[in-house]
Design an enzyme around this catalytic site. Structure first.
Site, PDB file in Angstrom:
ATOM      1  N   LYS A 139     -19.859   7.433 -61.323  1.00  0.00           N
ATOM      2  CA  LYS A 139     -18.848   7.873 -62.301  1.00  0.00           C
ATOM      3  C   LYS A 139     -19.409   7.877 -63.725  1.00  0.00           C
ATOM      4  O   LYS A 139     -19.231   8.824 -64.466  1.00  0.00           O
ATOM      5  CB  LYS A 139     -17.620   6.948 -62.270  1.00  0.00           C
ATOM      6  CG  LYS A 139     -16.943   6.826 -60.927  1.00  0.00           C
ATOM      7  CD  LYS A 139     -15.687   5.977 -61.016  1.00  0.00           C
ATOM      8  CE  LYS A 139     -15.925   4.540 -61.422  1.00  0.00           C
ATOM      9  NZ  LYS A 139     -16.651   3.726 -60.436  1.00  0.00           N
ATOM     10  N   ARG A 168      -7.344   1.649 -62.187  1.00  0.00           N
ATOM     11  CA  ARG A 168      -7.912   0.967 -61.025  1.00  0.00           C
ATOM     12  C   ARG A 168      -6.837   0.332 -60.155  1.00  0.00           C
ATOM     13  O   ARG A 168      -7.152  -0.218 -59.113  1.00  0.00           O
ATOM     14  CB  ARG A 168      -8.861  -0.138 -61.490  1.00  0.00           C
ATOM     15  CG  ARG A 168     -10.347   0.273 -61.478  1.00  0.00           C
ATOM     16  CD  ARG A 168     -11.095  -0.839 -62.174  1.00  0.00           C
ATOM     17  NE  ARG A 168     -12.428  -1.049 -61.702  1.00  0.00           N
ATOM     18  CZ  ARG A 168     -13.520  -0.685 -62.371  1.00  0.00           C
ATOM     19  NH1 ARG A 168     -13.408  -0.007 -63.492  1.00  0.00           N
ATOM     20  NH2 ARG A 168     -14.718  -0.970 -61.917  1.00  0.00           N
ATOM     21  N   ARG A 201     -16.615  -6.844 -55.789  1.00  0.00           N
ATOM     22  CA  ARG A 201     -16.135  -5.630 -56.486  1.00  0.00           C
ATOM     23  C   ARG A 201     -15.747  -4.543 -55.491  1.00  0.00           C
ATOM     24  O   ARG A 201     -14.771  -3.830 -55.683  1.00  0.00           O
ATOM     25  CB  ARG A 201     -17.230  -5.117 -57.442  1.00  0.00           C
ATOM     26  CG  ARG A 201     -17.363  -5.975 -58.696  1.00  0.00           C
ATOM     27  CD  ARG A 201     -18.710  -5.789 -59.370  1.00  0.00           C
ATOM     28  NE  ARG A 201     -18.901  -4.486 -59.944  1.00  0.00           N
ATOM     29  CZ  ARG A 201     -20.108  -3.956 -60.201  1.00  0.00           C
ATOM     30  NH1 ARG A 201     -21.204  -4.634 -59.912  1.00  0.00           N
ATOM     31  NH2 ARG A 201     -20.197  -2.779 -60.745  1.00  0.00           N
TER      32      ARG A 201
HETATM   33  P1  AMP Z   1     -17.150  -0.930 -64.523  1.00  0.00           P
HETATM   34  O1  AMP Z   1     -18.110  -0.885 -65.654  1.00  0.00           O
HETATM   35  O2  AMP Z   1     -16.168   0.201 -64.519  1.00  0.00           O
HETATM   36  O3  AMP Z   1     -17.832  -1.126 -63.191  1.00  0.00           O
HETATM   37  O4  AMP Z   1     -16.261  -2.237 -64.741  1.00  0.00           O
HETATM   38  C1  AMP Z   1     -16.837  -3.521 -64.778  1.00  0.00           C
HETATM   39  C2  AMP Z   1     -15.755  -4.578 -64.690  1.00  0.00           C
HETATM   40  O5  AMP Z   1     -14.856  -4.463 -65.794  1.00  0.00           O
HETATM   41  C3  AMP Z   1     -14.855  -4.501 -63.452  1.00  0.00           C
HETATM   42  O6  AMP Z   1     -15.426  -5.119 -62.326  1.00  0.00           O
HETATM   43  C4  AMP Z   1     -13.606  -5.228 -63.959  1.00  0.00           C
HETATM   44  O7  AMP Z   1     -13.817  -6.617 -63.989  1.00  0.00           O
HETATM   45  C5  AMP Z   1     -13.521  -4.750 -65.405  1.00  0.00           C
HETATM   46  N1  AMP Z   1     -12.740  -3.494 -65.507  1.00  0.00           N
HETATM   47  C6  AMP Z   1     -13.185  -2.287 -65.906  1.00  0.00           C
HETATM   48  N2  AMP Z   1     -12.207  -1.378 -65.860  1.00  0.00           N
HETATM   49  C7  AMP Z   1     -11.099  -2.032 -65.432  1.00  0.00           C
HETATM   50  C8  AMP Z   1      -9.767  -1.633 -65.156  1.00  0.00           C
HETATM   51  N3  AMP Z   1      -9.358  -0.363 -65.312  1.00  0.00           N
HETATM   52  N4  AMP Z   1      -8.909  -2.589 -64.718  1.00  0.00           N
HETATM   53  C9  AMP Z   1      -9.287  -3.855 -64.560  1.00  0.00           C
HETATM   54  N5  AMP Z   1     -10.528  -4.298 -64.779  1.00  0.00           N
HETATM   55  C10 AMP Z   1     -11.443  -3.396 -65.221  1.00  0.00           C
END
Ligand code: AMP
Length: 213
Positions: A13, A88, A171
């Site tokens: 993404k 999410r 995750r």
């Molecule tokens: P990402 O960089 O999108 O993989 O996000 C890394 C981490 O940030 C995730 O594992 C969550 O802990 C937190 N996070 C990011 N986006 C969200 C979201 N929309 N809702 C809740 N937690 C989020």
């Protein structure tokens, strides 16, 4: 262009969002990046989020919803935006729909990237990210020319704290439980498109471009 990129961690993404941003000049809004920046800056939000992120859990809905509400009203979002990693949960998706409705706006397209768990594990465990420009590398499939240094901007590469086997497993589990119901949610809204997320970054990008134009 108001776009949501949906898909498990490691689906690509972020990479596709960056490429879309470059081609269409619409901001990439990554809640993960916003949260990581808050951690780096040592803000209260960052302190709250850090523990959950390092455990592979989701940050509270209220926090990310309010981040998005503040972000999408900014000037650069007038022509649209690319949401990367938000929503999410069903609650986040409902709040987003409600917020956009109040602005007389809606999401045009939701792209769901489908990648096998085996491939996701391979990608995430070997991934490194540039601390300067956010470019991503992979130890096997896309190594930097000089170890630990970004090809694009020369800054240092780092491995995300949550890109370790144990946290990745969590995750992926959280994704399955909390985020996959969004497919049905957006299918019902009629704007869900599915992409097989394996193949080269460029091949996938061509498919993405066909879907958004
Ligand atoms: P990402 O960089 O999108 O993989 O996000 C890394 C981490 O940030 C995730 O594992 C969550 O802990 C937190 N996070 C990011 N986006 C969200 C979201 N929309 N809702 C809740 N937690 C989020």
């Amino acid at each position: 262009m108001r776009l949501i990129l949906l898909g498990p961690p490691g689906a690509g993404k972020g990479t596709q969002a960056k490429m879309l941003n470059k081609k269409f000049d619409r901001p990439q809004i990554s809640t993960g990046n916003i949260l990581r920046k808050s951690i780096q800056e040592g803000t209260e939000l960052g302190c709250q989020a850090k523990v959950l992120m390092n455990e592979g859990k989701l940050v509270q809905d209220e926090i990310v919803i309010s981040l998005i509400r503040e972000r999408i009203v900014e000037e650069d979002c007038r022509g649209g935006f690319i949401l990367d990693g938000f929503p999410r949960t069903i609650n986040q998706a409902e709040k987003l729909t409600e917020t956009l409705n109040n602005m007389n706006l809606s999401i045009d397209t939701v792209i769901d990237f489908e990648v096998s768990t085996e491939e996701l594990l391979h990608r995430l465990t070997g991934r490194s990210t540039c601390s300067g420009c956010g470019a991503m590398f992979h130890i096997a499939s896309c190594p930097p020319l000089k170890e630990g240094i970004c090809d694009s901007c020369g800054e240092a590469l780092y491995q995300r704290e949550d890109d370790n086997k144990e946290t990745i497993k969590k995750r992926l589990e959280v994704y399955e439980n909390e985020t996959t119901p969004l497919r049905e949610y957006y299918k019902k809204q009629g704007n869900l498109k599915i992409i097989q997320g394996s193949g080269s970054v460029e091949e996938i990008f061509s498919k993405v471009c066909l879907m958004v134009s």
